[in-house]
Design a protein around this motif. Structure first.
Motif, PDB file in Angstrom:
ATOM      1  N   VAL A 146      12.836  73.046  38.711  1.00 21.28           N
ATOM      2  CA  VAL A 146      13.213  72.760  40.104  1.00 21.28           C
ATOM      3  C   VAL A 146      14.430  73.582  40.514  1.00 21.28           C
ATOM      4  O   VAL A 146      14.468  74.178  41.600  1.00 21.28           O
ATOM      5  N   PHE A 147      15.445  73.640  39.637  1.00 18.09           N
ATOM      6  CA  PHE A 147      16.658  74.400  39.967  1.00 18.09           C
ATOM      7  C   PHE A 147      16.371  75.898  40.044  1.00 18.09           C
ATOM      8  O   PHE A 147      16.972  76.612  40.850  1.00 18.09           O
ATOM      9  N   VAL A 154      19.244  75.429  47.529  1.00 16.51           N
ATOM     10  CA  VAL A 154      19.962  75.414  46.251  1.00 16.51           C
ATOM     11  C   VAL A 154      19.039  75.982  45.178  1.00 16.51           C
ATOM     12  O   VAL A 154      18.003  75.395  44.859  1.00 16.51           O
ATOM     13  N   ALA A 155      19.400  77.140  44.646  1.00 19.47           N
ATOM     14  CA  ALA A 155      18.588  77.793  43.615  1.00 19.47           C
ATOM     15  C   ALA A 155      19.509  78.525  42.646  1.00 19.47           C
ATOM     16  O   ALA A 155      20.597  78.966  43.017  1.00 19.47           O
ATOM     17  N   TYR A 156      19.055  78.635  41.389  1.00 18.43           N
ATOM     18  CA  TYR A 156      19.831  79.286  40.341  1.00 18.43           C
ATOM     19  C   TYR A 156      18.942  80.268  39.594  1.00 18.43           C
ATOM     20  O   TYR A 156      17.711  80.153  39.617  1.00 18.43           O
ATOM     21  N   GLY A 157      19.578  81.216  38.907  1.00 20.38           N
ATOM     22  CA  GLY A 157      18.837  82.080  38.013  1.00 20.38           C
ATOM     23  C   GLY A 157      18.357  81.281  36.808  1.00 20.38           C
ATOM     24  O   GLY A 157      18.819  80.147  36.584  1.00 20.38           O
ATOM     25  N   ILE A 159       6.995  68.133  46.600  1.00 18.23           N
ATOM     26  CA  ILE A 159       6.824  68.206  45.146  1.00 18.23           C
ATOM     27  C   ILE A 159       8.152  68.281  44.407  1.00 18.23           C
ATOM     28  O   ILE A 159       8.308  67.704  43.333  1.00 18.23           O
ATOM     29  N   GLU A 160       9.156  68.983  44.981  1.00 15.55           N
ATOM     30  CA  GLU A 160      10.445  69.102  44.296  1.00 15.55           C
ATOM     31  C   GLU A 160      11.108  67.741  44.145  1.00 15.55           C
ATOM     32  O   GLU A 160      11.650  67.409  43.081  1.00 15.55           O
ATOM     33  N   LYS A 218      11.852  65.640  40.658  1.00 13.80           N
ATOM     34  CA  LYS A 218      13.196  65.170  40.331  1.00 13.80           C
ATOM     35  C   LYS A 218      13.211  63.660  40.093  1.00 13.80           C
ATOM     36  O   LYS A 218      13.932  63.159  39.224  1.00 13.80           O
ATOM     37  N   PHE A 219      12.394  62.934  40.861  1.00 14.09           N
ATOM     38  CA  PHE A 219      12.263  61.495  40.631  1.00 14.09           C
ATOM     39  C   PHE A 219      11.651  61.238  39.257  1.00 14.09           C
ATOM     40  O   PHE A 219      12.105  60.358  38.510  1.00 14.09           O
TER      41      PHE A 219
END
Length: 455
Positions: free
Chosen positions: A120-121, A321-324, A378-379, A383-384
């Motif tokens: 997700v991240f 919000v996103a990360y490598g 879906i995200e 996470k839930f």
């Protein structure tokens, strides 16, 4: 009925995935340790589906009662074992192997949470920026001087990006501190610090929505009362409302903003509302009857209309919000660890009475949140699922006989005393553990029913 089936399906998928992952953890490590697995079951009770696979002809089954599962291994304590298979019996394994097999279930749940958060991240999610609305009078937020349109940039010195970041940080602080410093910036780009008293969360035994108790509401721009869209087949269409109509009055009350429209309509399900509006250059009087909509036990009115878009930029209110891949993995580890520790802290506070037992949730509440998160996207659903997986892992590691943590406690005692506990001691422990587990389940079901009745 369609909503019920949707929520039921969302709940079934979450529980199914978590049970399979948990039990597969036990199964995989048992096989690695050379233990023969007799049955892998999702659910308890009579098998409604059963197949045998592999060299050991392991039974793969689905039980009649789906809330849980188990892995049955070869064990002399349960049935006679042939001499040539004694080395594959669970009870014949070293204490360290037994620890590994039992701990593998909860650890699999933590691993699932890490993998889900990582994905997700890495993929990224669009989140609400922490922009605050006007707080209700006589709340902690009002006393702190919070104003409409202020955006939180730091909580207790820690930078935050999203509304969920603020919520999570305040919950953490409320468990130990009396207040929290919010660093905010307003629409004029002025920076201020708001001291927020967190006592309201603890005084209520952590029941209900913490943000609501503190008076923290989301920013509502002062939108003009202009209809942007009318859904086909909606109450608004039946009343003759059209895109571009401007509300002047509803039931004699002057309408200044779109928020006034929402407030009046939501409070009047099934009631006839006299509406005065402007269409083009003419005033027009109509009668509208809002449809009844159930939302978490509340009866709300709905016309099926949406506000006309304004110049408010989407980027002002949302952030992606996103990360490598590397940073996302680190963030996933951190998130899983923090949620695990917080779960343990809250369980401890339940035992000491600082947190109300009414916060304990059962399958009905979990199903409700599963359905709500699935509707958001879906995200949010994933996470839930990760959060419930963490809760399941933590719960199973509690030192309660009958749970994995109880068995691990037996093995630790075995290491210390250099010998296994007596059968009688373990039998008493199982009875105590079963009683505690049934008590927890009873509390959870009672809370579920109470929430359904009280809304």
């Amino acid at each position: 009925m369609s909503d019920f089936l949707y929520y039921l399906a969302a709940f079934a998928v979450v529980i199914g995935v978590l049970v399979v992952v948990h039990e597969y953890g036990h199964y995989a490590v048992a096989r690695l340790c050379g233990v023969k697995v007799l049955r892998f079951s999702v659910g308890f009770g009579r098998a409604i589906w059963l197949r045998r696979f592999g060299a050991d002809q392991t039974e793969w089954a689905i039980g009649l009662f789906p809330l849980g599962g188990y892995v049955k291994m070869l064990d002399e304590r349960e049935a006679p074992v042939a001499a040539h298979e004694l080395h594959r019996a669970f009870n014949r394994q070293s204490v360290w192997r037994r620890i590994a097999i039992v701990a593998a279930g909860p650890l699999a749940n933590f691993l699932l949470a890490i993998v889900v958060y990582w994905g997700v991240f890495w993929h990224g999610t669009e989140e609400l920026r922490p922009v605050l609305g006007t707080p209700p009078a006589a709340t902690a937020a009002a006393a702190a001087g919070v104003e409409n349109g202020e955006r939180v940039v730091k909580v207790a010195g820690e930078a935050v990006q999203t509304w969920e970041d603020v919520r999570w940080r305040l919950l953490q602080l409320a468990s130990d501190d009396n207040d929290a410093l919010l660093e905010v910036i307003n629409e004029r780009h002025e920076i201020a610090v708001r001291r927020l008293d967190l006592a309201a969360i603890r005084e209520a035994g952590w029941e209900g929505d913490a943000f609501q108790r503190l008076g923290l509401t989301y920013f509502r721009p002062q939108l003009p009362p202009v209809i942007g869209r009318v859904l086909g087949g909606s109450a608004g269409e039946r009343a003759g409302l059209q895109a571009g109509d401007v509300f002047l009055e509803i039931e004699g009350e002057k309408i200044a903003t779109w928020a006034d429209v929402v407030r009046i309509v939501r409070a009047a399900p099934g009631k006839s509302l006299q509406v005065l509006l402007v269409r083009g250059e003419s005033e027009l009087a109509l009668t509208a009857v809002p449809d009844l909509q159930e939302e978490r036990g509340r009866r709300l009115g709905r016309l099926g209309i949406s506000v006309q878009e304004t110049g408010q930029r989407r980027d002002d209110l949302t952030v992606v919000v996103a990360y490598g891949p590397v940073d996302a993995f680190g963030r996933a580890l951190h998130e899983t660890w923090e949620k695990s520790v917080f779960s343990l802290v809250m369980l401890g506070k339940m035992v000491t009475g600082e947190v109300s037992w009414r916060n304990l949730s059962g399958p009905v509440t979990i199903a409700d949140y599963a359905g709500q998160s699935a509707k958001l996207g879906i995200e949010y659903y994933l996470k839930f699922m990760a959060l419930v997986s963490i809760s399941l892992g933590v719960l199973n590691l509690l030192p309660i006989p009958i749970l994995d943590g109880g068995h691990l406690m037996y093995y630790v005692v075995e290491i210390i005393k250099r010998g296994p506990l007596s059968e009688r001691s373990m039998e008493i422990g199982q009875q105590i553990g079963l009683a505690l587990l049934l008590m927890l389940m009873a509390f959870a079901f009672y809370n579920d029913i109470n929430r359904l009745i009280s809304g």
